[in-house]
Design an enzyme around this catalytic site. Structure first.
Site, short mmCIF file in Angstrom:
data_model
loop_
_atom_site.label_atom_id
_atom_site.label_comp_id
_atom_site.label_asym_id
_atom_site.label_seq_id
_atom_site.Cartn_x
_atom_site.Cartn_y
_atom_site.Cartn_z
N GLN A 150 27.49 7.84 23.09
CA GLN A 150 27.95 8.13 24.44
C GLN A 150 26.85 7.80 25.46
OE1 GLN A 150 28.26 12.31 25.19
NE2 GLN A 150 29.82 12.07 26.75
N GLY A 151 27.13 6.87 26.35
CA GLY A 151 26.14 6.47 27.36
C GLY A 151 26.48 7.07 28.72
N TYR A 152 26.21 8.33 28.89
CA TYR A 152 26.47 9.01 30.17
C TYR A 152 25.14 9.33 30.88
CZ TYR A 152 31.52 10.03 29.73
OH TYR A 152 32.89 9.95 29.67
N SER A 153 24.34 10.23 30.26
CA SER A 153 23.15 10.77 30.93
C SER A 153 22.11 9.69 31.20
CB SER A 153 22.50 11.85 30.06
OG SER A 153 23.44 12.81 29.69
N SER A 205 23.00 10.66 21.55
CA SER A 205 23.04 11.19 20.18
C SER A 205 23.39 10.04 19.24
CB SER A 205 24.09 12.29 20.04
OG SER A 205 23.81 13.33 20.93
N GLU A 243 35.46 16.21 24.82
CA GLU A 243 34.19 16.65 24.23
C GLU A 243 34.10 18.18 24.22
OE1 GLU A 243 30.59 15.17 26.13
OE2 GLU A 243 29.35 15.98 24.52
N SER A 277 26.22 21.60 30.93
CA SER A 277 25.61 22.91 30.69
C SER A 277 26.57 24.06 31.01
CB SER A 277 24.35 23.04 31.55
OG SER A 277 24.74 23.17 32.90
N GLU A 310 26.21 26.45 33.10
CA GLU A 310 26.37 26.66 34.55
C GLU A 310 27.39 25.67 35.13
OE1 GLU A 310 23.45 26.37 33.00
OE2 GLU A 310 22.64 28.39 33.20
C1 LIG Z 1 21.78 18.10 21.77
C2 LIG Z 1 22.11 17.23 22.94
C3 LIG Z 1 22.85 16.06 22.75
C4 LIG Z 1 23.15 15.25 23.84
N1 LIG Z 1 23.83 14.07 23.62
C5 LIG Z 1 24.11 13.25 24.65
C6 LIG Z 1 24.78 11.99 24.43
O1 LIG Z 1 25.12 11.63 23.30
N2 LIG Z 1 25.02 11.19 25.49
C7 LIG Z 1 24.68 11.55 26.76
O2 LIG Z 1 24.97 10.77 27.68
N3 LIG Z 1 24.03 12.72 27.02
C8 LIG Z 1 23.74 13.57 25.98
N4 LIG Z 1 23.07 14.76 26.21
C9 LIG Z 1 22.63 15.08 27.56
C10 LIG Z 1 23.40 16.22 28.21
O3 LIG Z 1 24.69 15.81 28.60
C11 LIG Z 1 22.57 16.72 29.41
O4 LIG Z 1 21.39 17.28 28.88
C12 LIG Z 1 23.30 17.76 30.23
O5 LIG Z 1 24.39 17.20 30.91
C13 LIG Z 1 22.35 18.43 31.25
O6 LIG Z 1 21.67 17.47 32.01
P1 LIG Z 1 20.07 17.51 32.15
O7 LIG Z 1 19.48 17.65 30.79
O8 LIG Z 1 19.67 16.32 32.97
O9 LIG Z 1 19.74 18.86 32.94
P2 LIG Z 1 19.82 19.09 34.51
O10 LIG Z 1 21.06 18.49 35.05
O11 LIG Z 1 18.53 18.67 35.10
O12 LIG Z 1 19.97 20.67 34.57
C14 LIG Z 1 18.85 21.54 34.40
C15 LIG Z 1 19.34 22.98 34.61
O13 LIG Z 1 19.86 23.15 35.95
C16 LIG Z 1 21.17 23.67 35.91
N5 LIG Z 1 21.99 23.07 36.96
C17 LIG Z 1 22.01 21.77 37.34
N6 LIG Z 1 22.90 21.58 38.33
C18 LIG Z 1 23.46 22.78 38.61
C19 LIG Z 1 24.44 23.24 39.53
N7 LIG Z 1 25.07 22.39 40.35
N8 LIG Z 1 24.80 24.55 39.52
C20 LIG Z 1 24.20 25.42 38.65
N9 LIG Z 1 23.23 25.04 37.76
C21 LIG Z 1 22.88 23.75 37.73
C22 LIG Z 1 21.72 23.26 34.53
O14 LIG Z 1 22.74 24.15 34.12
C23 LIG Z 1 20.49 23.36 33.66
O15 LIG Z 1 20.29 24.70 33.24
C24 LIG Z 1 22.74 15.61 25.16
C25 LIG Z 1 22.00 16.79 25.33
C26 LIG Z 1 21.67 17.59 24.25
C27 LIG Z 1 20.88 18.84 24.49
#
Ligand SMILES: Cc1cc2nc3c(=O)[nH]c(=O)nc-3n(C[C@H](O)[C@H](O)[C@H](O)COP(=O)(O)OP(=O)(O)OC[C@H]3O[C@@H](n4cnc5c(N)ncnc54)[C@H](O)[C@@H]3O)c2cc1C
Length: 395
Positions: free
Chosen positions: A130-133, A165, A247, A376, A378
């Site tokens: 999955q190429g999202y983040s 992942s 998902e 997440s 939140e």
């Molecule tokens: C085990 C694992 C597997 C993953 N696999 C993939 C994958 O295959 N493909 C992919 O594309 N991504 C993947 N991810 C990435 C995942 O989707 C992101 O980690 C997730 O969306 C959170 O983004 P971030 O890590 O940039 O945190 P941030 O967005 O920086 O958030 C940091 C904190 O701030 C809080 N926060 C942010 N914005 C708000 C808001 N508006 N209101 C309240 N709180 C807020 C969040 O809840 C979090 O606690 C994976 C992550 C993990 C841990």
């Protein structure tokens, strides 16, 4: 609902097929995360078993047969599952592309795309990531910057994704890319990119455990044919959000059955009991019973939500609630399993720990991530506030 006779007829058919095709040497080798966090198991028996499942459509049993499934009803699929469990067999076909990308493609893809991408997923001969983040786009996913420039018959893709992942073992990446820099949401498109081509580089991210189940993925002048655009250009945000609902219902609902396995029964093997055969530590007993009751309630709710999702033609914002509740339960379960083991529950390596003790510690740590991936906790609460409770953004 089917009456008893045809379903029992199907049970007999499934049983007969399993008797002739299951490879007993594979018993006990099931790794539910196998198609996500490690290389594909290419041992001869496993390859053969995946192939047989694929040919019969039992790897993705509810998919239509033209896409590699068996066209089974949910009820028949549950019977197949029961029959597999009865003899210690299992279905190793799964992973992110099967659970998230495939149902999305069935909804938004063209017939050619479905015929090209779905059959190799149904027999495990292909896997996707999955190429999202991106480094600057996690929760605020629509800020993504990886750019797909229109070059007529193809896009030229440049940018970086992160946290893929299983990216290093994937054959293709399904993801969101910017095709228009002047519109935030409407400038996003959903593309499928083959990984084995010039300009695609994966760099595994090493975790504290020493494992590298994720990658950073770099795209440098990668040519992507227009036929790999899913839906309309600029409609990627809608398609991408739909995929996230699949998902989240997978994370929240898919594991619901395993959460149901009674912790009280498990505890009886691990902790001291009083003279009545009850868990002696009252506080622990209360926590375990509370967990078991909540897990049963959750399972009932998941089944209801699945029936509702089927009636509406797919999951809804309810998937956010299921994701949060399922995540809290799986975390609580793994925490209690560690607690029940006492000091042995905190082992990492070395003498004095059984394999189960070490697995319990790793499970407990791994499950910290459930409240992050797939959006997440939140962010799920924000979605529920907006979409279910109808609350407005606080200015
Ligand atoms: C085990 C694992 C597997 C993953 N696999 C993939 C994958 O295959 N493909 C992919 O594309 N991504 C993947 N991810 C990435 C995942 O989707 C992101 O980690 C997730 O969306 C959170 O983004 P971030 O890590 O940039 O945190 P941030 O967005 O920086 O958030 C940091 C904190 O701030 C809080 N926060 C942010 N914005 C708000 C808001 N508006 N209101 C309240 N709180 C807020 C969040 O809840 C979090 O606690 C994976 C992550 C993990 C841990």
């Amino acid at each position: 609902m089917a009456d008893a006779e045809p379903i029992e007829q199907f049970r007999a058919e499934a049983r007969e097929w399993l008797e002739g095709n299951w490879i007993p040497e594979l018993k006990g080798r099931h790794n539910p995360m196998g198609m996500v966090d490690g290389p594909t198991d290419m041992s001869e028996d496993m390859v053969q078993w995946r192939k047989r499942l694929g040919e019969r459509g039992f790897g993705t049993p509810t998919w239509p047969s033209e896409y590699g499934g068996a066209g089974l009803t949910q009820e028949e699929a549950a019977v197949l599952d029961e029959e597999m469990r009865r003899i210690g067999a299992y279905n190793p076909i799964g992973g992110l592309a099967v659970g998230m990308f495939a149902p999305t493609l069935m909804e938004f893809g063209s017939e050619e795309q479905k015929l090209k991408w779905l059959p190799p997923l149904s027999d495990g001969s292909m896997r996707g990531c999955q190429g999202y983040s991106e480094p600057g786009a996690g929760s605020d996913l629509a800020s993504l910057q990886s750019f797909a420039e229109d070059k007529g018959d193809h896009y030229l893709v440049n940018g970086q994704k992160t946290w893929q992942s299983g990216g290093q073992w994937a054959d293709f990446c399904f993801g969101l890319f910017r095709t228009d820099k002047s519109h935030k949401h409407e400038g996003i498109s959903f593309l499928i990119i083959e990984m084995d081509q010039p300009g695609v580089e994966t760099r595994p991210i090493k975790l504290i455990s020493g494992k590298s189940p994720f990658c950073e993925t770099f795209f440098t002048d990668v040519k992507v044919p227009k036929e790999n655009l899913v839906g309309e250009e600029g409609n990627g945000w809608t398609i991408g959000k739909r995929l996230l609902q699949f998902e989240r219902s997978g994370i929240g609902g898919g594991g619901a059955r395993s959460l149901m396995k009674s912790l009280s029964e498990e505890a009886k093997q691990l902790v001291a009991l009083d003279e009545d055969g009850k868990i002696a530590d009252k506080e622990l007993r209360q926590e375990i019973v509370e967990y078991d009751m909540r897990a049963r309630n959750f399972f009932g709710t998941v089944v209801r939500a699945q029936i509702e999702a089927k009636a509406r033609g797919g999951p809804s914002a309810t998937s956010s609630a299921l994701k949060n509740i399922g995540a809290a339960l799986v975390q609580k379960r793994s925490e209690l399993l560690v607690e029940m083991r006492g000091m042995e529950g905190y082992g990492w390596e070395g003498e004095g720990f059984t394999d189960e003790d070490l697995a319990a510690t790793r499970d407990w740590l791994w499950h910290r991530a459930v409240t992050i991936y797939g959006g997440s906790e939140e962010i799920q609460n924000n979605i529920l506030a907006k979409r279910v409770l109808g609350m407005r953004d606080h200015q």
